[in-house]
Design an enzyme around this catalytic site. Structure first.
Site, PDB file in Angstrom:
ATOM      1  N   GLY A  39       0.846  -1.202   0.000  1.00  0.00           N
ATOM      2  CA  GLY A  39       0.000   0.000   0.000  1.00  0.00           C
ATOM      3  C   GLY A  39       0.871   1.237   0.000  1.00  0.00           C
ATOM      4  N   GLY A  61       1.442   4.801   3.830  1.00  0.00           N
ATOM      5  CA  GLY A  61       2.341   3.673   3.556  1.00  0.00           C
ATOM      6  C   GLY A  61       3.719   4.174   3.159  1.00  0.00           C
ATOM      7  N   ASN A  82      -7.135   1.825   9.920  1.00  0.00           N
ATOM      8  CA  ASN A  82      -8.129   2.128  10.961  1.00  0.00           C
ATOM      9  C   ASN A  82      -9.240   1.083  10.915  1.00  0.00           C
ATOM     10  OD1 ASN A  82      -7.631   4.221  12.725  1.00  0.00           O
ATOM     11  ND2 ASN A  82      -8.219   5.802  11.256  1.00  0.00           N
ATOM     12  N   SER A 130      -1.317   6.397  14.595  1.00  0.00           N
ATOM     13  CA  SER A 130      -1.894   7.739  14.610  1.00  0.00           C
ATOM     14  C   SER A 130      -0.838   8.810  14.393  1.00  0.00           C
ATOM     15  CB  SER A 130      -2.581   8.004  15.951  1.00  0.00           C
ATOM     16  OG  SER A 130      -3.046   9.335  15.974  1.00  0.00           O
ATOM     17  N   LYS A 182      -6.954   2.182  19.528  1.00  0.00           N
ATOM     18  CA  LYS A 182      -6.920   3.229  18.501  1.00  0.00           C
ATOM     19  C   LYS A 182      -8.316   3.816  18.297  1.00  0.00           C
ATOM     20  CE  LYS A 182      -5.349   5.863  15.150  1.00  0.00           C
ATOM     21  NZ  LYS A 182      -6.384   6.344  14.328  1.00  0.00           N
ATOM     22  N   HIS A 226      -8.901   6.137  21.045  1.00  0.00           N
ATOM     23  CA  HIS A 226      -8.100   7.334  20.746  1.00  0.00           C
ATOM     24  C   HIS A 226      -8.890   8.258  19.820  1.00  0.00           C
ATOM     25  CE1 HIS A 226      -5.697   9.503  17.748  1.00  0.00           C
ATOM     26  NE2 HIS A 226      -4.817   9.725  18.712  1.00  0.00           N
ATOM     27  N   ASN A 227      -9.462   7.684  18.781  1.00  0.00           N
ATOM     28  CA  ASN A 227     -10.197   8.517  17.823  1.00  0.00           C
ATOM     29  C   ASN A 227     -11.452   9.109  18.450  1.00  0.00           C
ATOM     30  OD1 ASN A 227      -8.245   7.630  16.022  1.00  0.00           O
ATOM     31  ND2 ASN A 227      -9.678   7.494  14.337  1.00  0.00           N
ATOM     32  N   GLU A 284     -10.350  11.909  20.359  1.00  0.00           N
ATOM     33  CA  GLU A 284     -10.020  12.963  19.375  1.00  0.00           C
ATOM     34  C   GLU A 284     -11.295  13.739  19.001  1.00  0.00           C
ATOM     35  OE1 GLU A 284      -7.623  11.571  15.938  1.00  0.00           O
ATOM     36  OE2 GLU A 284      -9.171  12.454  14.683  1.00  0.00           O
TER      37      GLU A 284
HETATM   38  C1  6PG Z   1      -5.107   9.678  13.512  1.00  0.00           C
HETATM   39  C2  6PG Z   1      -6.512  10.058  13.101  1.00  0.00           C
HETATM   40  C3  6PG Z   1      -6.948   9.401  11.849  1.00  0.00           C
HETATM   41  C4  6PG Z   1      -8.399   9.695  11.458  1.00  0.00           C
HETATM   42  C5  6PG Z   1      -8.671  11.118  11.169  1.00  0.00           C
HETATM   43  C6  6PG Z   1     -10.018  11.389  10.504  1.00  0.00           C
HETATM   44  O1  6PG Z   1      -5.012   9.143  14.603  1.00  0.00           O
HETATM   45  O2  6PG Z   1      -4.142   9.934  12.793  1.00  0.00           O
HETATM   46  O3  6PG Z   1      -7.386   9.650  14.092  1.00  0.00           O
HETATM   47  O4  6PG Z   1      -6.796   8.033  12.055  1.00  0.00           O
HETATM   48  O5  6PG Z   1      -8.676   8.962  10.326  1.00  0.00           O
HETATM   49  O6  6PG Z   1      -8.597  11.859  12.320  1.00  0.00           O
HETATM   50  O7  6PG Z   1     -11.081  10.929  11.241  1.00  0.00           O
HETATM   51  P1  6PG Z   1     -12.568  11.425  10.912  1.00  0.00           P
HETATM   52  O8  6PG Z   1     -12.655  11.527   9.417  1.00  0.00           O
HETATM   53  O9  6PG Z   1     -13.499  10.380  11.435  1.00  0.00           O
HETATM   54  O10 6PG Z   1     -12.722  12.747  11.564  1.00  0.00           O
END
Ligand code: 6PG
Length: 482
Positions: free
Chosen positions: A9, A14, A102, A128, A183, A186-187, A190
């Site tokens: 990828g 990647g 993800n 991330s 993860k 984590h999101n 976020e």
């Molecule tokens: C990371 C981010 C990433 C995520 C984006 C977009 O840890 O680098 O979490 O994995 O894909 O933040 O997320 P959304 O499109 O759902 O806002």
């Protein structure tokens, strides 16, 4: 000399991971379904490095040292399954496949189990930090077949971000889909952090009538406090960014939030496990509400919404807002760690929460100074059930309480939507209330459906039914939790 690791990828994540591995002295074999992409990469960013290309999966496999380590950096979902299906016949027992996308963690659970039967080890790893993180040091959260970890550990820990004490922001998370689960949380966090920041922005912009330069200065100042974090830092940059006409670019951006689903998964998982993950879930809903743009425009007109002016000393409000943001953030993380604790217990993952905080300390999108304090809290008590009970965080919650209530009340009074900040406060009020009105709720359930209730004056586990009307009879329904 054969390659240390193969990466499939060659999209930006990647490519950047490969370049990062190369920088750390690893020989990487790069493959992509489209041969042209391999050539472009080799003649472009990978030119003059030790990176080699492979134009077929067989060539990739042949070029790797045993046990082979092959990392998939492809779109989560069916594409991952399709590569696994094609790779397995080419691999030997003991070889390792890693999914760095993800991925929803139940998929990783399934893949670890299915590949184990074939003697292949599988790691599902959260990565991330976006493009820049991948290139210069992401946060990496691997989980899956523990036998595979010693082989992957040196590479992952070398390329990962490091804390201020030079500790790698990467460690073994746990069995099955534990890495992808962490993860996902984590999101979710976020989403919560971002939503909280946007609520503070709207309060400053609409309520206090601040200019973008003023708001930028506030975020710069906040970044010197306990709120120090990547997301606060980029927010100050964004607020200061001017479009070609000199106006703030942020105001030209359509106010409908996108989402790829990881926050939603976190909310769904919390509902499945019965954990009150209110802040993150509100943040997902806030994105959903934002996407109803046309309806919102009509409704503003229909309801004749007034301007939401906040009177009073601006500086006092800004400080109150800072405290409300910080306190809400504590609740968000507390809820996220509650969810991880429940998942760890249910799945036997034995998650180390201090290590999770350490992995998030650098490299990732939610990186912040605050995570060091979370790590300290779990160092003191590894099974802390509520982060807010730790003395450091409890102190902040107590000190911020009055400012937090003022901001929440004012937002309600003038009509500035602050779903995450207010729900965080409501959560804390509920969590710190020994007796909630669920007794009445239980009575209602028993009244209309003979669902039974437990009594405060009897041992738990003993269930009672009352014939509330004298007509319903004495037969109770069975109790169960779905
Ligand atoms: C990371 C981010 C990433 C995520 C984006 C977009 O840890 O680098 O979490 O994995 O894909 O933040 O997320 P959304 O499109 O759902 O806002």
């Amino acid at each position: 000399m054969k390659g240390d690791i193969g990466v499939i990828g060659l999209a930006v994540m990647g490519q950047n991971l490969i370049l990062n591995m190369n920088d750390h002295g690893y020989k990487v074999v790069a493959h992509n379904r489209t041969a042209e992409k391999v050539d472009d990469f080799l003649q472009g960013p990978a030119k003059g490095t030790n990176i080699v290309g492979a134009y077929s999966l067989q060539e990739l496999v042949d070029k790797l040292e045993s046990p082979r380590k092959i990392m998939l950096m492809v779109r989560a979902g069916d594409v991952v399954d399709s590569f696994i299906d094609k790779l397995v016949p080419l691999l030997d027992k003991g070889d390792i496949i890693i999914d760095g996308g993800n991925t929803n963690f139940p998929d990783t659970n399934r893949r670890v189990a299915a590949l184990k039967e074939k003697g292949i080890h599988f790691i599902g790893s959260g990565v991330s930090g976006g493009e820049e993180g991948a290139r210069f040091g992401p946060s990496i959260m691997p989980g899956g077949s523990p036998e595979a970890w010693p082989f992957v550990k040196p590479i992952f820990q070398a390329i990962s971000a490091k804390t201020e004490n030079d500790e790698p922001c990467c460690d073994w998370v746990g069995n099955d889909g534990a890495g992808h689960f962490v993860k996902m949380v984590h999101n979710g966090i976020e989403y919560g952090d971002m939503q909280l920041i946007t609520e503070a922005y709207q309060f400053m912009k609409d309520g206090l009538g601040m200019t973008h330069d003023e708001m930028q200065s506030v975020f710069i100042e906040w970044n010197k406090t306990e709120l120090n974090s990547y997301l606060v830092e980029i927010t100050s940059d964004i607020l200061g960014y001017k479009d070609t006409d000199g106006e703030p670019l942020v105001e030209k951006i359509l106010d409908t939030a996108g989402q790829k689903g990881t926050g939603k998964w976190t909310g769904i998982n919390a509902l499945d496990m019965g954990i009150p993950l209110t802040l993150i879930t509100e943040s997902v809903f806030a994105r959903c509400l934002s996407s109803l743009k046309d309806q919102r425009v009509e409704a503003e007109e229909l309801f004749g919404k007034k301007e939401s002016i906040v009177e009073g000393d601006k500086q006092v409000w800004i400080e109150a807002l800072r405290q409300a943001l910080l306190a809400s953030k504590i609740i968000s993380y507390a809820q996220g760690f509650m969810l991880m604790r429940e998942a760890s217990n249910e799945n036997g993952w034995d998650l180390n929460y201090g290590n999770v905080a350490l992995m998030w300390r650098g490299g990732c999108i939610i990186r912040s100074a605050f995570l060091s304090n979370i790590r300290d809290a779990y160092d003191i008590d590894s099974e802390l059930s509520f982060l807010g009970s730790d003395s450091y965080f409890k102190g902040i919650l107590e000190n911020s309480m009055s400012a937090w209530r003022k901001v929440a009340a004012k937002s309600m009074e003038v009509g500035i939507p602050m779903p995450s900040m207010t729900s965080a406060l409501t959560f804390l009020d509920g969590y710190t209330t020994a007796r909630l009105p669920a007794n009445l709720l239980q009575a209602q359930r028993d009244y209309f459906g003979a669902h039974t209730y437990e009594r405060v004056d009897k041992p738990k586990g003993e269930f009672f039914h009352t014939n509330w009307t004298g007509k319903g009879g004495d037969v109770s329904s069975t109790t169960y939790n779905s």
